[in-house]
Design an enzyme around this catalytic site. Structure first.
Site, PDB file in Angstrom:
ATOM      1  N   LYS A  13       0.825  -1.228   0.000  1.00 46.89           N
ATOM      2  CA  LYS A  13       0.000   0.000   0.000  1.00 46.89           C
ATOM      3  C   LYS A  13       0.844   1.257   0.000  1.00 46.89           C
ATOM      4  CE  LYS A  13      -2.005  -0.395   3.970  1.00 46.89           C
ATOM      5  NZ  LYS A  13      -1.538  -1.597   4.559  1.00 46.89           N
ATOM      6  N   ARG A 127      11.717  -6.623   4.441  1.00 44.46           N
ATOM      7  CA  ARG A 127      11.710  -5.154   4.506  1.00 44.46           C
ATOM      8  C   ARG A 127      12.396  -4.682   5.790  1.00 44.46           C
ATOM      9  NH1 ARG A 127       5.838  -2.454   4.811  1.00 44.46           N
ATOM     10  NH2 ARG A 127       5.946  -3.049   6.992  1.00 44.46           N
TER      11      ARG A 127
HETATM   12  P1  ADP Z   1       1.119  -1.942   8.581  1.00 47.07           P
HETATM   13  O1  ADP Z   1       0.151  -1.681   7.479  1.00 47.07           O
HETATM   14  O2  ADP Z   1       2.432  -2.468   8.094  1.00 47.07           O
HETATM   15  O3  ADP Z   1       0.571  -2.790   9.695  1.00 47.07           O
HETATM   16  P2  ADP Z   1       0.975   0.859   9.534  1.00 47.07           P
HETATM   17  O4  ADP Z   1       2.164   1.714   9.450  1.00 47.07           O
HETATM   18  O5  ADP Z   1      -0.196   1.171   8.672  1.00 47.07           O
HETATM   19  O6  ADP Z   1       1.531  -0.597   9.281  1.00 47.07           O
HETATM   20  O7  ADP Z   1       0.454   0.814  11.069  1.00 47.07           O
HETATM   21  C1  ADP Z   1       1.293   0.490  12.133  1.00 47.07           C
HETATM   22  C2  ADP Z   1       0.508   0.479  13.443  1.00 47.07           C
HETATM   23  O8  ADP Z   1      -0.034   1.786  13.688  1.00 47.07           O
HETATM   24  C3  ADP Z   1      -0.703  -0.453  13.491  1.00 47.07           C
HETATM   25  O9  ADP Z   1      -0.368  -1.788  13.795  1.00 47.07           O
HETATM   26  C4  ADP Z   1      -1.545   0.218  14.596  1.00 47.07           C
HETATM   27  O10 ADP Z   1      -1.029  -0.058  15.877  1.00 47.07           O
HETATM   28  C5  ADP Z   1      -1.304   1.704  14.332  1.00 47.07           C
HETATM   29  N1  ADP Z   1      -2.330   2.263  13.421  1.00 47.07           N
HETATM   30  C6  ADP Z   1      -2.120   2.774  12.174  1.00 47.07           C
HETATM   31  N2  ADP Z   1      -3.268   3.185  11.621  1.00 47.07           N
HETATM   32  C7  ADP Z   1      -4.250   2.921  12.527  1.00 47.07           C
HETATM   33  C8  ADP Z   1      -5.658   3.086  12.542  1.00 47.07           C
HETATM   34  N3  ADP Z   1      -6.330   3.599  11.499  1.00 47.07           N
HETATM   35  N4  ADP Z   1      -6.330   2.707  13.668  1.00 47.07           N
HETATM   36  C9  ADP Z   1      -5.710   2.203  14.714  1.00 47.07           C
HETATM   37  N5  ADP Z   1      -4.381   1.984  14.770  1.00 47.07           N
HETATM   38  C10 ADP Z   1      -3.653   2.338  13.689  1.00 47.07           C
END
Ligand code: ADP
Length: 191
Positions: A13, A127
């Protein structure tokens, strides 16, 4: 263009959102990046989110909903945005609906990148190894397994939510990165 990119951790993504950001001149809004910045800066939100993120759970809905609501008000979002990592459960999707209708904004498309779960762990561990900033706290095998479970349980239903609204486009995220980009652009040209 107002877009959501949906897909499990490791689906690509972030990479794809960056490419679409450049092509369409709309900012990629990654709640994960924003939360990591808050953790690094030790803000109140960061202190609240730190341990939750490290174990791969979701931070409270009101925190991320508040962050996104403020962020899309900024000038650079006037032509649109790409939400990456938000909404991550149906309650967040419903809150986003309310927020957008209050701001008289409507979503154009939700792009879902589908990837076989077995491929994801390998991609993320690779990664983590290659990262110049060092591995993320939640890129351990244990936290990663948990993030994938959280995705299946809480985030996968978000795709059905948008399918019901007729704006979900599911693409094969297992193809070469350039091919995925081409398919996203083709899908966006149709709207
Ligand atoms: P990935 O898609 O690799 O899991 P992200 O960088 O999108 O990683 O998210 C990392 C962490 O940030 C998630 O595991 C969660 O703890 C928190 N997080 C990110 N976006 C949200 C969201 N929309 N709601 C709740 N927690 C979130």
């Amino acid at each position: 263009m107002k877009l959501i990119f949906l897909g499990p951790p490791g689906a690509g993504k972030g990479t794809q959102a960056q490419r679409i950001e450049e092509t369409f001149s709309i900012p990629q809004l990654s709640t994960g990046d924003m939360l990591r910045a808050a953790v690094a800066a030790e803000t109140a939100v960061g202190l609240q989110a730190k341990d939750i993120m490290a174990r791969g759970d979701l931070v409270p809905d009101e925190v991320v909903v508040g962050i996104i609501s403020d962020r899309i008000e900024q000038d650079d979002c006037a032509n649109g945005f790409i939400l990456d990592g938000f909404p991550r459960n149906v309650a967040q999707a419903e809150a986003l609906d309310v927020m957008l209708s209050e701001k008289s904004i409507s979503l154009d498309a939700v792009i879902e990148l589908a990837v076989d779960p077995e491929v994801l762990i390998g991609r993320i561990l690779k990664r983590a190894e290659e990262s110049v900033d060092g591995p993320r706290q939640d890129d351990t095998e244990e936290a990663l397994q948990h993030r994938l479970q959280v995705y299946e349980k809480q985030t996968a239903p978000v795709a059905d939510f948008y399918a019901g609204k007729g704006i979900l486009r599911t693409l094969d995220g297992m193809q070469e990165m350039d091919e995925v980009t081409a398919q996203i652009k083709a899908a966006l040209q149709e709207i």
